[in-house]
Design a protein around this motif. Structure first.
Motif, PDB file in Angstrom:
ATOM      1  N   GLU A  92       0.909  -1.058  -0.017  1.00  0.00           N
ATOM      2  CA  GLU A  92       0.105  -0.099  -0.109  1.00  0.00           C
ATOM      3  C   GLU A  92       0.993   1.290  -0.197  1.00  0.00           C
ATOM      4  O   GLU A  92       1.112   1.778   0.743  1.00  0.00           O
ATOM      5  N   GLN A  94       2.129   4.703  -2.441  1.00  0.00           N
ATOM      6  CA  GLN A  94       1.706   5.833  -3.813  1.00  0.00           C
ATOM      7  C   GLN A  94       3.134   6.464  -4.086  1.00  0.00           C
ATOM      8  O   GLN A  94       3.628   6.910  -3.430  1.00  0.00           O
ATOM      9  N   PRO A  95       3.174   6.428  -5.284  1.00  0.00           N
ATOM     10  CA  PRO A  95       2.457   5.708  -6.527  1.00  0.00           C
ATOM     11  C   PRO A  95       2.823   4.182  -6.220  1.00  0.00           C
ATOM     12  O   PRO A  95       3.772   3.872  -5.718  1.00  0.00           O
ATOM     13  N   ALA A  96       1.871   3.365  -6.657  1.00  0.00           N
ATOM     14  CA  ALA A  96       2.062   1.988  -6.848  1.00  0.00           C
ATOM     15  C   ALA A  96       3.253   1.413  -7.434  1.00  0.00           C
ATOM     16  O   ALA A  96       3.796   1.954  -8.259  1.00  0.00           O
ATOM     17  N   SER A 162       8.271   8.678  -0.604  1.00  0.00           N
ATOM     18  CA  SER A 162       6.895   8.497  -0.384  1.00  0.00           C
ATOM     19  C   SER A 162       6.630   7.686   0.962  1.00  0.00           C
ATOM     20  O   SER A 162       7.627   8.154   1.960  1.00  0.00           O
TER      21      SER A 162
END
Length: 176
Positions: A92, A94-96, A162
Motif C-alpha cells: 500500500e 503511492q504511486p504503486a 513516499s
C-alpha cells in the motif's frame, strides 16, 4: 525467456544463491529476530510465526510469479547468510510499485564483507535476462545509509519519496 517455478541456482566467487529450503527456517528466523537486522525494516524483531510466513512467501513467489527470493549461502561453508531477490508484495504505497521490487537482508556477521554487492549483482544479471519490464525498484528507509549506498553502487537511483506504514521511504529504480 524461461518460466521459473523455483529459484535457479546462481554461483558467484564467494556465494551460492539458491532456493530456500525448510532447513533454512531456524537461520532465517534468527536473522529476522535480530534487532540490528530489522532496525530500518519496521524496527521490530520478528517472531517465528512471521518468519515462517516469510519463508512460505519466498518459495511461493517463484511458483506463482516466476521470480522471488534466493537464499544466500557462503560457498565455502554452505551457511545461510540471508535472502535477496524480487517480489510483488502488493504494498500500500503511492504511486504503486508497478515492477518487481528488489530486496535484501543479510545476517549481521555478513555485513561489511561485500557479500550483498556480490549477491545483488548476480540477481540483477539474472533479472536482465528474465524481466520484460526492463527495470526494478526498491524501497529503503531514508535513515538506512548503508542500504542506500549499496543500492546506488549497483545502479539504483532515487525516483521519489513516499510513505509506507506511516514512515518516510525512499523509492529507487534501476534499469536492467
Amino acid at each position: 525467456m524461461t518460466t521459473f517455478t523455483a529459484a535457479p541456482t546462481l554461483i558467484t566467487e564467494r556465494l551460492v544463491l539458491d532456493a530456500h529450503r525448510l532447513e533454512d527456517f531456524d537461520a532465517l528466523a534468527s536473522m529476522w529476530a535480530d534487532p540490528a537486522v530489522v532496525r530500518y525494516i519496521g524496527g521490530n524483531p520478528r517472531d517465528r510465526e512471521d518468519s515462517w510466513g516469510r519463508l512460505l512467501r519466498y518459495i511461493g513467489h517463484w511458483q506463482l510469479l516466476g521470480y522471488g527470493y534466493w537464499a544466500v549461502r557462503e560457498k565455502a561453508s554452505g551457511h545461510y547468510i540471508g535472502g535477496i531477490g524480487f517480489a510483488d508484495f502488493h504494498r500500500e504505497i503511492q504511486p504503486a510499485l508497478d515492477v518487481p521490487e528488489m530486496g535484501w537482508t543479510l545476517i549481521t556477521s555478513a555485513h561489511g564483507k561485500g557479500y550483498a554487492t556480490e549477491a545483488l549483482n548476480a540477481a540483477l544479471a539474472w533479472a536482465k535476462d528474465n524481466f520484460p519490464q526492463g527495470k526494478t525498484v526498491c524501497i529503503i528507509s531514508p535513515e538506512n545509509r548503508a542500504s542506500i549506498g549499496l543500492a546506488k553502487k549497483v545502479g539504483f537511483v532515487e525516483s521519489h519519496r513516499s510513505e509506507y506504514h506511516q514512515q518516510s521511504t525512499v523509492v529507487m529504480h534501476r534499469p536492467l
